[in-house]
Design a protein around this motif. Structure first.
Motif: not given
Length: 501
Positions: A211-234
């Motif tokens: 229920n904290h919201g850290h289950d959206m897009t995974i970056v560096n094997n860590v779930g984040r808040i919000g969704w991200k598409k593209g920008g792999k190198m960034t």
């Protein structure tokens, strides 16, 4: 005669230059979610923070320093603008795609130094918004931002470590952009096909708390808040963040060593997700939160080493503090709770991040200046972080004409005076309070007594609360009914102080 005039002019020019160099450099080192009980100089026994202790040993350690708020965005807004954040709408905790909330046409902490002839830099966590609107193209230069509110140079990430877009930005540009792989960010609905913490929990380095919201897009094997598409190198690697920000801070110092500089160095630790560098993992014995605090202490030590190496340490003011009080479980299961091992991040107080109780806004603050502060001292002066703006403006003779809540207390800042501001307003999500001398009044607000997501007492209530902090630092005894005269006095001052301009 002309030769003599040239010599005289040269001598005068050199004298002026020498005079200018007497201005101290100023570095504000701002930790994130660090509690008043997290440092050994404040009594912690389960953690040892020797480099921060060095600051305290040669400076002033404050016991009654305050943020404006019990959360990060409003506290940062208050320090930067010298105004209570509740005076402006939209200053709550911001999402990663928020627009800039600091006015570009008013004085800020950075413009004070800029107007005094300093080179100004911002390195680290920003979380005060970018651009003029929420919808923005991350693949193009984004402004306004730090550069438009007084910083000559900035190297930041936009929001917090647990929110997309998870990128570094230098001045107006995202680092490592690839035009063939553009970034897209959305906080309303899922975009793209990147794995998420909700759908792919097997990919996570650490489990997300429910229920904290850290289950959206995974970056560096860590779930984040919000969704991200593209920008792999960034996308950043969390373990490298402290090294990257330290490198940029040191680079700024070295490039500007010949002239006075002001540096805001905003650390990300011990905010979640706590993914310390490998050399710190397991070192504290208190889980990743403890390891992250050791990472903070290391960064402070590296800055001290560089200042010493460049012969800048004697005439550099360092202000070390935190944006709000501590929190253990704030979205990830990282050992902060299960490996607490008797450590008390909140010190002798109750509450923490998000709370109107003392541990929410009473934070560690240490000021070091070997040239201007002769010996270690402890100050119980009431000092708010919003006072940095007026204090430095007064010291540097910079006029600030905008209406501000900031108060000039430079002599108190460097330990030469015990003069406190007369009172201060602090706030949390639901309630505000006024602190005056030993007394604290908390307005009625409603809300839950215990925030279950973080297991932190809120201090919110349907009734007036009055505490004597000297006799009752844990705020266990409400004196509102026993002392109606003091209650009426503080309520009247509270009502006057919280009137909107």
């Amino acid at each position: 005669m002309k030769h003599l005039l040239k010599i005289t002019f040269f001598i005068a020019l050199c004298s002026f230059s020498a005079l200018a160099q007497k201005k101290p450099n100023v570095i504000v080192i701002y930790a994130d979610d660090l509690g008043i009980g997290d440092l050994s100089s404040y009594g912690a026994t389960k953690l040892h923070t020797p480099n921060i202790d060095k600051l305290a040993a040669r400076g002033v350690r404050f016991t009654n320093a305050r943020t404006t708020s019990a959360t990060c965005t409003p506290s940062r807004f208050g320090m930067m603008t010298g105004k209570y954040p509740w005076r402006q709408t939209g200053t709550g905790v911001l999402p990663g795609d928020a627009k800039l909330i600091i006015p570009t046409d008013e004085a800020s902490l950075a413009t004070v130094f800029k107007d005094a002839g300093y080179t100004t830099g911002m390195v680290g966590k920003w979380h005060l918004g970018l651009g003029t609107q929420v919808e923005k193209d991350w693949n193009q230069p984004i402004s306004p931002g730090p550069n438009e509110v007084g910083f000559d140079y900035s190297f930041i990430f936009p929001a917090t470590e647990d929110r997309v877009p998870t990128v570094f930005m230098e001045n107006h540009d995202v680092i490592a952009l690839d035009p063939n792989d553009p970034i897209e960010v959305n906080y309303k609905h899922k975009i793209g096909n990147e794995p998420t913490g909700k759908e792919n929990p097997e990919l996570l380095k650490m489990k997300a708390s429910p229920n904290h919201g850290h289950d959206m897009t995974i970056v560096n094997n860590v779930g984040r808040i919000g969704w991200k598409k593209g920008g792999k190198m960034t996308s950043w690697v969390d373990e490298e963040i402290p090294f990257t920000f330290l490198y940029k801070a040191e680079e700024f110092i070295e490039k500007n060593q010949e002239k006075p500089f002001f540096l805001m160095y905003c650390l990300t630790e011990p905010h979640v997700p706590r993914v310390p560098a490998t050399i710190f993992k397991g070192k504290s014995g208190l889980g990743f939160r403890g390891d992250a605090i050791l990472e903070v202490d290391w960064a402070v030590g590296e800055i001290l080493k560089q200042l010493k190496y460049l012969d800048l340490d004697e005439n550099t003011i360092i202000v070390f503090s935190s944006d709000n009080g501590p929190v253990l479980d704030d979205g990830y299961q990282d050992g902060a709770v299960t490996q607490l091992n008797g450590h008390t991040p909140w010190g002798i107080y109750r509450g923490g991040k998000y709370s109107i109780l003392e541990a929410g806004t009473r934070v560690p603050m240490i000021v070091s200046w070997p040239k201007g502060i002769k010996k270690a001292s402890v100050s119980d002066a009431l000092f708010s972080q919003i006072d940095l703006l007026a204090s430095f403006a007064d010291y540097l003779h910079v006029p600030v004409n905008d209406k501000k809540d900031s108060r000039a207390r430079f002599e108190a800042l460097i330990g030469k005076s015990s003069q406190s501001r007369s009172s201060v307003i602090v706030d949390s999500h639901m309630a505000k309070a006024i602190i005056k001398g030993d007394w604290k009044y908390v307005e009625p607000s409603g809300g839950v007594a215990l925030m279950k997501l973080t297991n932190i007492e809120s201090g919110w209530s349907d009734e007036d609360k009055l505490y004597n902090l000297k006799e009752d630092p844990k705020e266990e005894h409400n004196l509102a009914k026993e002392n109606p005269k003091k209650l009426a006095e503080l309520k009247a001052e509270f009502d006057e102080s919280t009137k909107m301009w």
